[in-house]
Design an enzyme around this catalytic site. Structure first.
Site, PDB file in Angstrom:
ATOM      1  N   HIS A 189       1.854   4.333  -2.984  1.00  0.00           N
ATOM      2  CA  HIS A 189       1.794   5.797  -2.927  1.00  0.00           C
ATOM      3  C   HIS A 189       2.980   6.396  -3.672  1.00  0.00           C
ATOM      4  O   HIS A 189       2.868   7.457  -4.294  1.00  0.00           O
ATOM      5  CB  HIS A 189       1.808   6.282  -1.474  1.00  0.00           C
ATOM      6  CG  HIS A 189       0.460   6.273  -0.808  1.00  0.00           C
ATOM      7  ND1 HIS A 189      -0.647   6.876  -1.365  1.00  0.00           N
ATOM      8  CD2 HIS A 189       0.044   5.742   0.379  1.00  0.00           C
ATOM      9  CE1 HIS A 189      -1.686   6.724  -0.552  1.00  0.00           C
ATOM     10  NE2 HIS A 189      -1.297   6.039   0.506  1.00  0.00           N
TER      11      HIS A 189
ATOM     12  N   HIS B  22      -9.550   8.029   3.348  1.00  0.00           N
ATOM     13  CA  HIS B  22      -9.516   6.601   3.653  1.00  0.00           C
ATOM     14  C   HIS B  22     -10.907   5.973   3.567  1.00  0.00           C
ATOM     15  O   HIS B  22     -11.032   4.748   3.483  1.00  0.00           O
ATOM     16  CB  HIS B  22      -8.917   6.372   5.043  1.00  0.00           C
ATOM     17  CG  HIS B  22      -7.491   6.821   5.152  1.00  0.00           C
ATOM     18  ND1 HIS B  22      -7.165   8.113   5.484  1.00  0.00           N
ATOM     19  CD2 HIS B  22      -6.327   6.156   4.956  1.00  0.00           C
ATOM     20  CE1 HIS B  22      -5.845   8.227   5.501  1.00  0.00           C
ATOM     21  NE2 HIS B  22      -5.312   7.066   5.188  1.00  0.00           N
TER      22      HIS B  22
ATOM     23  N   GLU C 148      -5.908   6.864  -2.370  1.00  0.00           N
ATOM     24  CA  GLU C 148      -5.897   5.821  -1.343  1.00  0.00           C
ATOM     25  C   GLU C 148      -6.303   4.460  -1.921  1.00  0.00           C
ATOM     26  O   GLU C 148      -5.726   3.428  -1.587  1.00  0.00           O
ATOM     27  CB  GLU C 148      -6.841   6.197  -0.201  1.00  0.00           C
ATOM     28  CG  GLU C 148      -6.202   7.009   0.893  1.00  0.00           C
ATOM     29  CD  GLU C 148      -5.063   6.260   1.579  1.00  0.00           C
ATOM     30  OE1 GLU C 148      -5.273   5.123   2.035  1.00  0.00           O
ATOM     31  OE2 GLU C 148      -3.965   6.824   1.639  1.00  0.00           O
TER      32      GLU C 148
ATOM     33  N   HIS D  30       0.837  -1.207   0.000  1.00  0.00           N
ATOM     34  CA  HIS D  30       0.000   0.000   0.000  1.00  0.00           C
ATOM     35  C   HIS D  30       0.873   1.259   0.000  1.00  0.00           C
ATOM     36  O   HIS D  30       0.718   2.150  -0.839  1.00  0.00           O
ATOM     37  CB  HIS D  30      -0.902  -0.020   1.229  1.00  0.00           C
ATOM     38  CG  HIS D  30      -1.668   1.246   1.470  1.00  0.00           C
ATOM     39  ND1 HIS D  30      -3.021   1.355   1.232  1.00  0.00           N
ATOM     40  CD2 HIS D  30      -1.280   2.468   1.935  1.00  0.00           C
ATOM     41  CE1 HIS D  30      -3.425   2.582   1.528  1.00  0.00           C
ATOM     42  NE2 HIS D  30      -2.382   3.269   1.969  1.00  0.00           N
ATOM     43  N   GLU D  31       1.786   1.346   0.951  1.00  0.00           N
ATOM     44  CA  GLU D  31       2.598   2.566   1.072  1.00  0.00           C
ATOM     45  C   GLU D  31       3.519   2.757  -0.125  1.00  0.00           C
ATOM     46  O   GLU D  31       3.717   3.875  -0.607  1.00  0.00           O
ATOM     47  CB  GLU D  31       3.397   2.544   2.377  1.00  0.00           C
ATOM     48  CG  GLU D  31       2.548   2.594   3.627  1.00  0.00           C
ATOM     49  CD  GLU D  31       1.619   3.795   3.686  1.00  0.00           C
ATOM     50  OE1 GLU D  31       1.916   4.829   3.038  1.00  0.00           O
ATOM     51  OE2 GLU D  31       0.585   3.715   4.359  1.00  0.00           O
TER      52      GLU D  31
END
Length: 843
Positions: free
Chosen positions: A400, A488, A420, A396-397
């Site tokens: 980004h 989110h 997100e 996930h990160e």
């Protein structure tokens, strides 16, 4: 802009994210890292974009500023160009341009907010009236001071603050025709559109501060005349030798041996960056407000960690402390491999730049975040959660980071929700890849569709992809208020869309996988699997999304990506329509093969003709709702103006092997489409027939066969081809320029005829009956000496459409000569000379 993303919403964190070839679609890989385009190449691209602006009614005050470049699929480069006015960036107005190795524009995705700038009358003129004076009332330094005093007057700057003077389009939301009287609850995302209200001169102020043991990252749009805040949003974006991982058991991790010491540095993935390779460091409880990554983990043996949750207050370097580092390295390795092996995308930026993850940030920190300032990730040990180093959280990160390098979706409103969601999608796909062994070139099934369930002490995930509302905060579908939610939660509908796109839905209203918005047949939509869904989404995010893409725009661009990868009318494209319909974005459609839609009843037949003869292709359709509309394609590219059931062309030798197909669309609402099979054109010389001497005279093979200013060859908005999809656009610059295209042809000594022909279109912005811009067609020797001038055309010859010109070249038989098209343009007011269908036929 650079943003910093957290994994978990603030409320949670406070508790104790080209031509279609079906046979090749699954194998499309992003290109290896390459050097940035040269200043000359960039200047040429900008010049072409500016030249095309005239057709859009844009004056000389409008321009382009290249802001980013990254690899596209092999053979292409992606350039992001910001729109400017009098040298100032227009916020949220940009073009995403895909070019090939010949610098031809393959595609362009545009977010256009320029319409009111420069207009001198009517509503559009009123929209830009506020910009008569582009001088701010205070400096960039004063703008930063104003923001700092408002958000963190006692804070310390973690990264240098920035203030950019720009033009800010103030938009308003209106209902489209037909939706004026709908109840609010009945609105679909496509019932609303953003329209320009007016412009403001403004500063974009980016502050990255630490205050009272908290990171305070803000992006602020500040009126440059009054100092009023026009918009502000949170810019903190939040959400594994042998190692004993907490979530994956005993796993192999890459380390580096120096002397007798092992370090958690993987030199096989990535180059450069802070540590010269992918690395895991020990933040050693440095505060979240100003985290220090610390040094790379080291060990005397190559066995790391104990596989247990970190004991609060314990050592960060013993076996228990090392487990968080093992989690991080295993997640980082699998994220890198999933993107590289499946998509060809290397590291976060596509340029294979190394990144790092710092473990043990702060004490009992219940979050993880990606920080574009360092292109790195920090993970906490958790308090209400376990260590935030599960593989989907890391995926996930790191995702980004991909968004930061490409679409750079603004981290607020609907675009923030999509930002997100992209990271949740990336985390789930990395998890699926790792669970299946972390090898191969496809994304398999096997993920749990629950973001961060492994880090949860209660067993409740952070987000349910298949039914977001299970968290009590996220909506399952789009509504007009979704952009007002925390990003989110506004990510929820798109997460559900992606689940449906991959896995399909259920027709039972009691199922978690049911959508009441799916009302076509079959009631349970069919998914296309993780691999295809991820490829479509990744292509849309990296080549089509712009900074302010919202849900409606995302549907359009994800559908376009599916059509480019798998074909118009393909089951994959239909699945995109249905998946978005399932979240109230667009209307539902019947799946392919379901009665009621249009279908192809007569396929076009292959044709064999001699050069110079006419070749015709015909398609028949049935079903659906008449009347039908038609669109013919050549080698997968749309043929401009070919909109009838029959398409005809005059065949040349260069057309040999071309494949023609047609897409038929009915008049239903929503419309259904079907695409025919391909029909091949074979062009044979035949006894006594003509022989084509020009290679690639229709430019459909790009620059093949041509020399000189080959950047003129391509498929550019603002002009259309005479035949096929490509052409040579000489001129059109509105500035002093010289461009030349040449090709050598051999005319046999025994030739009894030799004829040069070409189609030429001329348009101009010149208004005087004076020759300012010229195109000279000549025959030259192999050394470049002019043997004869065939024709000279100028701005005075401008006319609508194409004219076919022909010339006798028999005087040059027995020679190899150059056919030359040479354009000269003066300092102002463009003239375009568009050349197509160049042919030299000999007998």
């Amino acid at each position: 802009m650079n943003l910093r993303m957290t994994l978990i919403a603030a409320s949670i964190a406070a508790l104790p994210l080209m031509a279609f070839n079906p046979a090749q679609a699954n194998g499309q890989l992003m290109a290896a890292p390459a050097g940035q385009a040269s200043p000359q190449e960039n200047a040429g691209l900008v010049a072409r974009l500016k030249a095309r602006g005239g057709a859009l009614g844009l004056d000389a005050a409008h321009g382009f500023a290249i802001s980013a470049q990254h690899p596209g699929v092999i053979g292409t480069r992606i350039t992001r160009a910001q729109h400017t006015y009098n040298g100032l960036r227009i916020y949220g107005s940009e073009s995403v341009i895909v070019t090939n190795d010949a610098n031809e524009i393959v595609s362009e995705s545009v977010a256009d907010r320029r319409a009111g700038l420069g207009a001198k009358d009517g509503a559009r003129g009123a929209a830009s009236a506020a910009l008569a004076d582009l001088a701010p009332s205070f400096s960039a330094t004063e703008a930063i001071d104003k923001v700092v005093k408002a958000v963190a007057p006692r804070g310390l700057h973690r990264w240098e603050p920035k203030a950019e003077l720009l033009i800010y389009p103030v938009m308003r939301t209106v209902r489209v025709a037909g939706a004026e009287n709908k109840a609010e609850t009945a609105l679909n995302a496509l019932d609303l559109e953003q329209v320009l209200d007016h412009y403001e001169l403004a500063y974009l102020v980016q502050t990255r501060m630490a205050d009272n043991r908290k990171l305070v990252y803000r992006d602020t749009i500040l009126n440059a005349k009054t100092g009023a805040v026009l918009k502000q949003w949170e810019a903190l974006q939040t959400v594994v030798g042998t190692g004993n991982s907490q979530y994956n058991g005993s796993v192999p991790i890459n380390t580096t041996l120096s002397g007798s010491t092992y370090s958690m540095k993987d030199a096989t993935r990535g180059t450069g960056g802070k540590f010269g390779a992918m690395a895991i460091t020990n933040a050693n409880h440095s505060p979240e407000s100003n985290p220090n990554p610390g040094s790379i983990y080291t060990n005397t043996s190559n066995t790391w960690g104990d596989g247990q949750q970190y004991i609060s207050g314990g050592s960060t370097t013993n076996a228990n402390g090392q487990t968080a580092a093992v989690n991080a390295m295993w997640g980082l390795m699998n994220t890198y491999d999933a993107f590289k092996n499946v998509l060809g995308w290397q590291s976060l930026d596509g340029a294979n730049t190394s990144t790092y993850i710092a473990a043990h940030v702060d004490n009992n920190y219940d979050n993880a975040f990606f920080d574009p300032g360092c292109k790195c990730m920090y993970i906490g040990d958790g308090s209400s959660f376990k260590s935030l180093g599960s593989i989907d959280v890391i995926g996930h990160e790191m995702s980004h980071g991909v968004t930061d390098a490409t679409s750079n979706l603004e981290y607020s409103g609907e675009s923030g929700g999509l930002n997100e969601s992209n990271s949740d999608i990336g985390g789930e796909m990395v998890e699926a890849y790792a669970r299946a062994g972390g090898t191969g070139t496809t994304i398999p099934g096997g993920n749990d569709w629950m973001m961060g369930v492994e880090i949860s002490k209660s067993g409740q995930p952070l987000r349910w992809m298949y039914k977001p509302s299970k968290d009590g905060q996220s909506p399952n579908a789009w509504s007009s208020s979704v952009g007002n939610l925390n990003v989110h939660y506004s990510s929820g509908p798109n997460n559900r869309m992606f689940y449906f796109l991959s896995q399909g839905s259920n027709s039972s209203s009691s199922s978690d996988y049911y959508s009441s918005y799916l009302n076509k047949s079959p009631a349970a939509m069919t998914g296309i699997g993780n691999d295809k869904a991820f490829r479509i989404w990744f292509k849309a995010n990296t080549t089509k999304f712009t900074q302010l893409t919202n849900y409606a725009d995302a549907r359009s661009k994800v559908l376009l990506a599916a059509e480019e990868l798998y074909g118009v009318g393909s089951k994959e494209a239909t699945a995109v329509k249905r998946a978005y319909a399932a979240i109230n974005v667009g209307a539902d459609v019947d799946e392919s093969g379901v009665p009621g839609g249009v279908s192809i009843s007569t396929q076009p037949s292959s044709v064999t003709v001699a050069p110079g003869a006419s070749a015709s292709f015909t398609v028949g359709a049935s079903g659906g709702t008449a009347p039908y509309s038609y669109k013919w394609l050549r080698n997968g590219a749309v043929i401009s103006g070919a909109t009838s059931p029959t398409y005809s062309l005059t065949a040349q030798t260069a057309d040999n092997g071309a494949v023609f197909s047609a897409t038929v669309t009915d008049a239903a609402s929503p419309a259904t489409s079907a695409t025919s099979s391909g029909a091949t054109l074979t062009v044979t010389g035949g006894s006594g027939g003509s022989t084509e001497r020009v290679t690639n005279g229709g430019f459909e093979s790009g620059t093949t066969g041509w020399g000189g200013s080959t950047g003129a060859i391509g498929n550019y908005a603002g002009q259309t081809a005479y035949e096929g999809s490509k052409f040579a656009w000489l001129g059109g610059n509105g500035a002093t320029a010289t461009e030349t295209l040449t090709q050598s042809v051999a005319i046999p000594a025994a030739a009894t005829s030799a004829t040069l022909s070409f189609a030429l279109h001329i348009d101009t912005a010149e208004t005087e009956a004076v020759v300012y811009d010229k195109l000279v067609v000549t025959v030259k020797s192999s050394s470049g000496a002019v043997l004869g001038t065939l024709a000279t055309y100028s701005n005075k010859n401008a006319a609508s459409g194409y004219q076919v010109r022909s010339f006798n070249l028999l005087a040059y038989k027995g020679q190899t000569v150059q056919i030359s098209f040479a354009m000269t343009e003066d300092a102002s007011l463009q003239t375009s000379f568009v050349v197509d269908k160049v042919s030299v036929l000999t007998q």
